[in-house]
Design an enzyme around this catalytic site. Structure first.
Site, mmCIF file in Angstrom:
data_model
loop_
_atom_site.group_PDB
_atom_site.id
_atom_site.type_symbol
_atom_site.label_atom_id
_atom_site.label_comp_id
_atom_site.label_asym_id
_atom_site.label_seq_id
_atom_site.Cartn_x
_atom_site.Cartn_y
_atom_site.Cartn_z
ATOM 1 N N GLY A 92 -44.096 31.260 0.620
ATOM 2 C CA GLY A 92 -45.151 30.768 1.514
ATOM 3 C C GLY A 92 -45.625 29.392 1.084
ATOM 4 N N ARG A 98 -39.594 40.034 3.489
ATOM 5 C CA ARG A 98 -39.509 41.457 3.847
ATOM 6 C C ARG A 98 -38.102 42.015 3.631
ATOM 7 N NH1 ARG A 98 -42.706 40.781 9.546
ATOM 8 N NH2 ARG A 98 -41.553 38.830 9.512
ATOM 9 N N TYR A 103 -60.914 41.866 -2.306
ATOM 10 C CA TYR A 103 -60.958 43.213 -1.713
ATOM 11 C C TYR A 103 -59.757 44.067 -2.134
ATOM 12 C CZ TYR A 103 -58.419 41.135 2.385
ATOM 13 O OH TYR A 103 -57.541 40.489 3.214
ATOM 14 N N GLY A 109 -61.633 33.631 -3.383
ATOM 15 C CA GLY A 109 -62.598 33.842 -2.299
ATOM 16 C C GLY A 109 -62.188 32.949 -1.138
HETATM 17 C C1 HXC Z 1 -53.420 43.855 16.608
HETATM 18 C C2 HXC Z 1 -51.432 42.757 16.189
HETATM 19 C C3 HXC Z 1 -52.104 41.511 16.109
HETATM 20 C C4 HXC Z 1 -53.541 41.522 16.313
HETATM 21 C C5 HXC Z 1 -49.985 41.155 15.758
HETATM 22 N N1 HXC Z 1 -50.121 42.475 15.972
HETATM 23 N N2 HXC Z 1 -51.183 40.542 15.837
HETATM 24 N N3 HXC Z 1 -52.062 43.918 16.426
HETATM 25 N N4 HXC Z 1 -54.146 42.712 16.541
HETATM 26 N N5 HXC Z 1 -54.259 40.395 16.245
HETATM 27 C C6 HXC Z 1 -49.064 43.482 15.997
HETATM 28 C C7 HXC Z 1 -47.987 43.196 17.025
HETATM 29 O O1 HXC Z 1 -48.353 43.643 18.330
HETATM 30 C C8 HXC Z 1 -46.822 43.987 16.461
HETATM 31 O O2 HXC Z 1 -46.954 45.367 16.684
HETATM 32 C C9 HXC Z 1 -46.990 43.794 14.963
HETATM 33 O O3 HXC Z 1 -48.361 43.464 14.748
HETATM 34 C C10 HXC Z 1 -46.118 42.660 14.424
HETATM 35 O O4 HXC Z 1 -46.446 41.484 15.145
HETATM 36 P P1 HXC Z 1 -45.380 40.284 15.315
HETATM 37 O O5 HXC Z 1 -46.077 39.174 16.006
HETATM 38 O O6 HXC Z 1 -44.107 40.798 15.888
HETATM 39 O O7 HXC Z 1 -45.085 39.968 13.759
HETATM 40 P P2 HXC Z 1 -44.579 38.683 13.048
HETATM 41 O O8 HXC Z 1 -44.012 37.680 14.031
HETATM 42 O O9 HXC Z 1 -43.751 39.140 11.928
HETATM 43 O O10 HXC Z 1 -45.948 37.988 12.514
HETATM 44 C C11 HXC Z 1 -46.668 38.560 11.440
HETATM 45 C C12 HXC Z 1 -48.189 38.416 11.575
HETATM 46 C C13 HXC Z 1 -48.606 36.951 11.910
HETATM 47 C C14 HXC Z 1 -48.808 38.912 10.292
HETATM 48 C C15 HXC Z 1 -48.644 39.314 12.758
HETATM 49 O O11 HXC Z 1 -50.019 36.843 11.959
HETATM 50 C C16 HXC Z 1 -48.093 35.981 10.856
HETATM 51 O O12 HXC Z 1 -46.971 35.451 11.017
HETATM 52 N N6 HXC Z 1 -48.868 35.722 9.772
HETATM 53 C C17 HXC Z 1 -48.437 34.882 8.627
HETATM 54 C C18 HXC Z 1 -49.515 33.981 8.115
HETATM 55 C C19 HXC Z 1 -50.831 34.648 7.814
HETATM 56 O O13 HXC Z 1 -51.130 35.746 8.304
HETATM 57 N N7 HXC Z 1 -51.684 33.931 7.038
HETATM 58 C C20 HXC Z 1 -53.012 34.404 6.735
HETATM 59 C C21 HXC Z 1 -53.043 34.921 5.363
HETATM 60 S S1 HXC Z 1 -54.744 34.985 4.938
HETATM 61 P P3 HXC Z 1 -46.199 46.138 17.889
HETATM 62 O O14 HXC Z 1 -46.562 47.577 17.704
HETATM 63 O O15 HXC Z 1 -46.743 45.543 19.162
HETATM 64 O O16 HXC Z 1 -44.736 45.868 17.706
HETATM 65 C C22 HXC Z 1 -55.003 36.159 3.822
HETATM 66 C C23 HXC Z 1 -56.412 36.073 3.286
HETATM 67 C C24 HXC Z 1 -56.815 37.233 2.472
HETATM 68 O O17 HXC Z 1 -54.179 36.938 3.493
HETATM 69 C C25 HXC Z 1 -58.251 37.207 2.001
HETATM 70 C C26 HXC Z 1 -59.248 36.425 2.740
HETATM 71 C C27 HXC Z 1 -60.607 36.391 2.080
HETATM 72 P P1 NAP Z 2 -51.085 30.594 5.052
HETATM 73 O O1 NAP Z 2 -51.025 29.108 5.065
HETATM 74 O O2 NAP Z 2 -50.938 31.299 6.355
HETATM 75 O O3 NAP Z 2 -49.993 31.100 4.035
HETATM 76 C C1 NAP Z 2 -49.198 32.225 4.195
HETATM 77 C C2 NAP Z 2 -47.751 31.804 4.001
HETATM 78 O O4 NAP Z 2 -46.939 32.978 3.969
HETATM 79 C C3 NAP Z 2 -47.231 30.903 5.116
HETATM 80 O O5 NAP Z 2 -46.688 29.737 4.537
HETATM 81 C C4 NAP Z 2 -46.130 31.725 5.793
HETATM 82 O O6 NAP Z 2 -45.051 30.899 6.189
HETATM 83 C C5 NAP Z 2 -45.737 32.687 4.662
HETATM 84 N N1 NAP Z 2 -45.172 33.943 5.180
HETATM 85 C C6 NAP Z 2 -45.736 34.806 6.056
HETATM 86 N N2 NAP Z 2 -44.911 35.822 6.294
HETATM 87 C C7 NAP Z 2 -43.809 35.604 5.528
HETATM 88 C C8 NAP Z 2 -42.597 36.317 5.336
HETATM 89 N N3 NAP Z 2 -42.340 37.459 5.989
HETATM 90 N N4 NAP Z 2 -41.683 35.806 4.474
HETATM 91 C C9 NAP Z 2 -41.926 34.649 3.818
HETATM 92 N N5 NAP Z 2 -43.046 33.935 3.967
HETATM 93 C C10 NAP Z 2 -43.979 34.415 4.815
HETATM 94 O O7 NAP Z 2 -52.446 31.122 4.422
HETATM 95 P P2 NAP Z 2 -53.168 30.841 3.008
HETATM 96 O O8 NAP Z 2 -54.610 30.965 3.253
HETATM 97 O O9 NAP Z 2 -52.641 29.598 2.379
HETATM 98 O O10 NAP Z 2 -52.719 32.108 2.152
HETATM 99 C C11 NAP Z 2 -51.993 31.980 0.920
HETATM 100 C C12 NAP Z 2 -52.282 33.144 0.021
HETATM 101 O O11 NAP Z 2 -53.646 33.133 -0.375
HETATM 102 C C13 NAP Z 2 -52.053 34.516 0.642
HETATM 103 O O12 NAP Z 2 -51.507 35.396 -0.332
HETATM 104 C C14 NAP Z 2 -53.434 34.971 1.019
HETATM 105 O O13 NAP Z 2 -53.541 36.365 1.098
HETATM 106 C C15 NAP Z 2 -54.205 34.404 -0.152
HETATM 107 N N6 NAP Z 2 -55.637 34.272 0.052
HETATM 108 C C16 NAP Z 2 -56.122 33.290 0.847
HETATM 109 C C17 NAP Z 2 -57.485 33.139 0.987
HETATM 110 C C18 NAP Z 2 -58.083 32.042 1.801
HETATM 111 O O14 NAP Z 2 -59.298 31.977 1.931
HETATM 112 N N7 NAP Z 2 -57.300 31.145 2.363
HETATM 113 C C19 NAP Z 2 -58.353 34.017 0.307
HETATM 114 C C20 NAP Z 2 -57.821 35.028 -0.487
HETATM 115 C C21 NAP Z 2 -56.455 35.127 -0.625
HETATM 116 P P3 NAP Z 2 -44.110 31.188 7.474
HETATM 117 O O15 NAP Z 2 -45.016 31.479 8.614
HETATM 118 O O16 NAP Z 2 -43.301 29.939 7.603
HETATM 119 O O17 NAP Z 2 -43.238 32.356 7.101
#
Ligand code: HXC
Ligand code: NAP
Length: 293
Positions: free
Chosen positions: A22, A75, A156, A198
């Site tokens: 990522g 994955r 969390y 955070g």
């Molecule tokens: C309900 C949802 C949904 C939503 C997707 N789905 N979004 N369900 N509410 N908002 C469902 C879809 O309908 C599908 O189920 C399944 O989830 C998979 O969705 P896809 O879009 O096919 O998956 P994919 O293309 O692999 O994308 C994965 C993703 C997407 C997680 C859904 O958001 C993503 O690419 N995220 C990567 C980056 C990311 O999330 N960064 C944030 C990290 S922040 P069905 O049943 O319809 O097939 C973080 C912070 C932690 O971790 C702490 C903060 C304090």
């Molecule tokens: P982000 O920019 O969305 O980073 C998530 C990265 O994961 C993206 O670069 C995405 O790239 C990659 N990714 C998602 N699905 C993947 C997959 N299947 N295989 C390989 N790569 C994948 O968000 P971020 O805030 O910088 O998050 C980074 C880390 O910090 C995460 O572990 C998150 O849980 C943690 N975190 C963030 C916060 C915050 O406040 N930002 C707080 C607590 C913890 P692609 O879409 O190109 O795959």
């Protein structure tokens, strides 16, 4: 000196080859940038190759370092194995694995399909397992020591959290893996640590955790005793320390960097902060009056 300054000395990561999952965006990108500035070679991996290539080009221009973009969906174990082979053929060896890739979004749990829940578990927990197993076995088989795995979790992972239940479940698993392997694989020269950040503004997290006008409605800085969000450089400083040889005696630790956010949420009487200063005279008098009886 300020928390936005770079902390480690020049060359602190020279000779280290690092894989950041990522690494093309958000915190992964910021940590990668600082590792390059400190002399490491860094491979950044994720699903979107074009994004990775753009990031690698920008970071190489900004830092003069070597940044290798590689497509890999964490994955899938076969893709992780292929990515590992590619990094080793380019860099010769790998010293650090930073499991940073994640997926997350807010949702009432009853609205989630089984596949939606699985998707988060697969990226966060299974993805971290896939990378850790692949690189760990390689280091054991080749007797390659002084290696480090750094996992990005969140607070969390141990408190749990409503509305992000798949993420909380998966991050708890990653934390358990960190602590378990810190003991089991120390004999192979590996260290395992975690960072629990955070709120640090990134597009990936903010678009999915604070969508629409939630950003304005929920002022996240109000949840943080230090009344601000994190700066990417302060996280990069901590990560660079934890993957460097300066932290050689740290193993199995999770370092929280959240301005006190989780403790504020946890303390049962933290809401008393809302009581105005002048009311305390009246409250104290009331309590004391009861003591006398
Ligand atoms: C309900 C949802 C949904 C939503 C997707 N789905 N979004 N369900 N509410 N908002 C469902 C879809 O309908 C599908 O189920 C399944 O989830 C998979 O969705 P896809 O879009 O096919 O998956 P994919 O293309 O692999 O994308 C994965 C993703 C997407 C997680 C859904 O958001 C993503 O690419 N995220 C990567 C980056 C990311 O999330 N960064 C944030 C990290 S922040 P069905 O049943 O319809 O097939 C973080 C912070 C932690 O971790 C702490 C903060 C304090
Ligand atoms: P982000 O920019 O969305 O980073 C998530 C990265 O994961 C993206 O670069 C995405 O790239 C990659 N990714 C998602 N699905 C993947 C997959 N299947 N295989 C390989 N790569 C994948 O968000 P971020 O805030 O910088 O998050 C980074 C880390 O910090 C995460 O572990 C998150 O849980 C943690 N975190 C963030 C916060 C915050 O406040 N930002 C707080 C607590 C913890 P692609 O879409 O190109 O795959």
């Amino acid at each position: 000196m300020a928390y936005t300054d770079k902390m480690l000395r020049d060359g602190a990561l020279e000779g280290k080859n690092i894989v950041v999952t990522g690494g093309g965006s958000g915190l992964g990108r910021s940590m990668t940038k600082y590792f390059l500035e400190l002399g490491a070679k860094v491979a950044i991996t994720s699903r979107n190759l074009e994004k990775l290539q753009n990031t690698a080009k920008e970071l190489e221009e900004e830092t003069g370092g070597t940044c290798l973009p590689l497509q890999c969906d964490v994955r899938h174990y076969d893709q992780v194995e292929a990515m590992k082979e590619q990094v080793i053929s380019e860099f010769g060896s790998v010293d650090v694995l930073l499991n940073n890739a994640a997926g997350n979004f807010i949702s009432p749990t009853e609205r989630l399909s089984a596949n939606a829940f699985d998707t988060i578990i697969d990226i966060v927990l299974k993805g971290t397992k896939n990378c850790t197993l692949s690189f760990g076995k390689h280091w054991i088989d080749t007797n390659y020591k002084k290696t480090t795995v750094l996992n990005i979790v969140t607070t969390y992972a141990w408190t749990g959290s409503a509305y992000v239940v798949p993420s909380a479940t998966a991050k708890a698993g990653v934390l358990a893996m960190t602590r378990s392997l810190a003991v089991e694989w120390a004999k192979y020269g590996m260290r395992f640590n975690a960072i629990a950040p955070g709120p640090f503004p990134t597009k990936g997290a903010w678009d999915r955790l604070l969508p629409g006008d939630l950003k304005e409605k929920l002022d996240i800085t109000k949840q943080v005793p230090l009344a601000r969000v994190g700066d990417h450089q302060e996280l990069a400083n901590l990560a660079a320390y934890l993957v460097s040889d300066f932290s050689a005696y740290m193993n199995g630790e999770v370092v929280t960097i959240d301005g006190g956010e989780w403790l504020k949420g946890a303390g049962e009487f933290n809401m008393l902060e809302q009581i105005p200063e002048k009311m305390w005279d009246m409250l104290e008098a009331s309590i004391r009056s009861k003591n006398k009886k």
